[in-house]
Enzyme design. Sequence first.
Site, PDB file in Angstrom:
ATOM      1  N   GLY A  28       4.875   5.011  -9.017  1.00 40.29           N
ATOM      2  CA  GLY A  28       5.472   3.834  -9.616  1.00 40.29           C
ATOM      3  C   GLY A  28       4.520   2.679  -9.776  1.00 40.29           C
ATOM      4  N   HIS A  29       3.271   2.848  -9.256  1.00 42.94           N
ATOM      5  CA  HIS A  29       2.269   1.780  -9.339  1.00 42.94           C
ATOM      6  C   HIS A  29       1.126   2.155 -10.284  1.00 42.94           C
ATOM      7  CE1 HIS A  29       4.433   0.105  -6.038  1.00 42.94           C
ATOM      8  NE2 HIS A  29       4.093   1.076  -5.213  1.00 42.94           N
ATOM      9  N   LYS A  79      -2.944   1.087   1.949  1.00 41.35           N
ATOM     10  CA  LYS A  79      -2.269  -0.189   1.738  1.00 41.35           C
ATOM     11  C   LYS A  79      -1.354  -0.471   2.929  1.00 41.35           C
ATOM     12  CE  LYS A  79      -0.216   0.775  -2.165  1.00 41.35           C
ATOM     13  NZ  LYS A  79      -0.496   2.232  -2.036  1.00 41.35           N
ATOM     14  N   HIS A 113       6.938  -3.568  -4.653  1.00 37.21           N
ATOM     15  CA  HIS A 113       8.146  -2.752  -4.593  1.00 37.21           C
ATOM     16  C   HIS A 113       9.394  -3.596  -4.878  1.00 37.21           C
ATOM     17  CE1 HIS A 113       5.199  -0.979  -1.740  1.00 37.21           C
ATOM     18  NE2 HIS A 113       5.531   0.130  -2.360  1.00 37.21           N
ATOM     19  N   ASP A 170       3.055   4.098   4.787  1.00 40.04           N
ATOM     20  CA  ASP A 170       1.688   4.517   4.498  1.00 40.04           C
ATOM     21  C   ASP A 170       0.836   4.524   5.764  1.00 40.04           C
ATOM     22  OD1 ASP A 170       2.558   4.588   1.903  1.00 40.04           O
ATOM     23  OD2 ASP A 170       1.129   3.120   1.134  1.00 40.04           O
TER      24      ASP A 170
END
Length: 330
Positions: free
Chosen positions: A55-56, A104, A218, A109
């Site tokens: 999505g990034h 990140k 997000h 993560d």
Amino acid sequence: MKMLINVAETVVADALRGMAAAHPELTVDVDNRVIVRRDAPVAGKVGLVSGGGSGHEPLHGGFVGRGMLDAACPGEIFTSPVPDQIARAAAAVDSGAGVLFIVKNYTGDVLNFDMAAELAEDEGVQVAKVLVNDDVAVTDSLFTAGRRGTGATLFVEKIAGAAAEEGAPLERVESIARQVNASSRSFGVALAACTTPAKGSPTFDLPSGELELGIGIHGEPGRERRRMMTSGEIADFAVDAVVDDLHPRSAVIALVNGMGATPLLELYGFNAEVQRALAVRGVTVARTLVGNYVTSLDMAGASLTVCQVDEELLRLWDAPVSTPALRWGI
């Protein structure tokens, strides 16, 4: 909401199949969700691995290639890749010189890359980790403890990637990555919320005529919500936020990043205001990058990242790079 997809459940797999077809210089394992440069592992070279929720785009898969990442691990939309996936990527790129994880600062993560490092080390792979936490907007968020990792991820991947490509040892590549992160600050602004395929509607409510200052990638809340501002007013706010925190004493690289739905016409106009605002504050800009690099699906808005550089960091930034999304000098 209309989307160019088949079904929400296969969005990531479909994108990976399309990426494989478009970029034969990459090896794309759709089932195991790993993207690797085709010539990996490169003898004597430190391997760079990063990843995160999809999505990034183009982060991270679009930055796999010569002079940047050796592998990327895409998770589901806004969801961390799993430890086995990351460990598999590390094994695929390890030449014996070690592997650097670029992570990140989001809780999922961090935890999953830590577990992956343990798995990789059990298999004899030497792993170092660098945490990216450049976002000055908020200290804690819905997704993390401490500052979020955003646009500086690109700077870390590019500059550390260049050092690795030149044959620098793992300790040096890690040190450079940490220096880049420490020298970088980011601030983002949302004009409209993003829409995930699974939800099919905006992830948060942002009324017409308002914007969110300090948004996360997000859709996390920022510092405050205000009535719509001009491009120049937004640039002044963002530049104040990063400069007041970084206090740059030398030239910077500036990244004016689109969040996914903002056209280049607006981004270049915003860049003009950012350059003005930086000049007013006595900050010299050595290099500028404008475009969609660290996005949030179809979010309207932009982020500013600045990285203070010395001659060595600037040389590594200018070094050749060949990836699907970043390419020069080759």
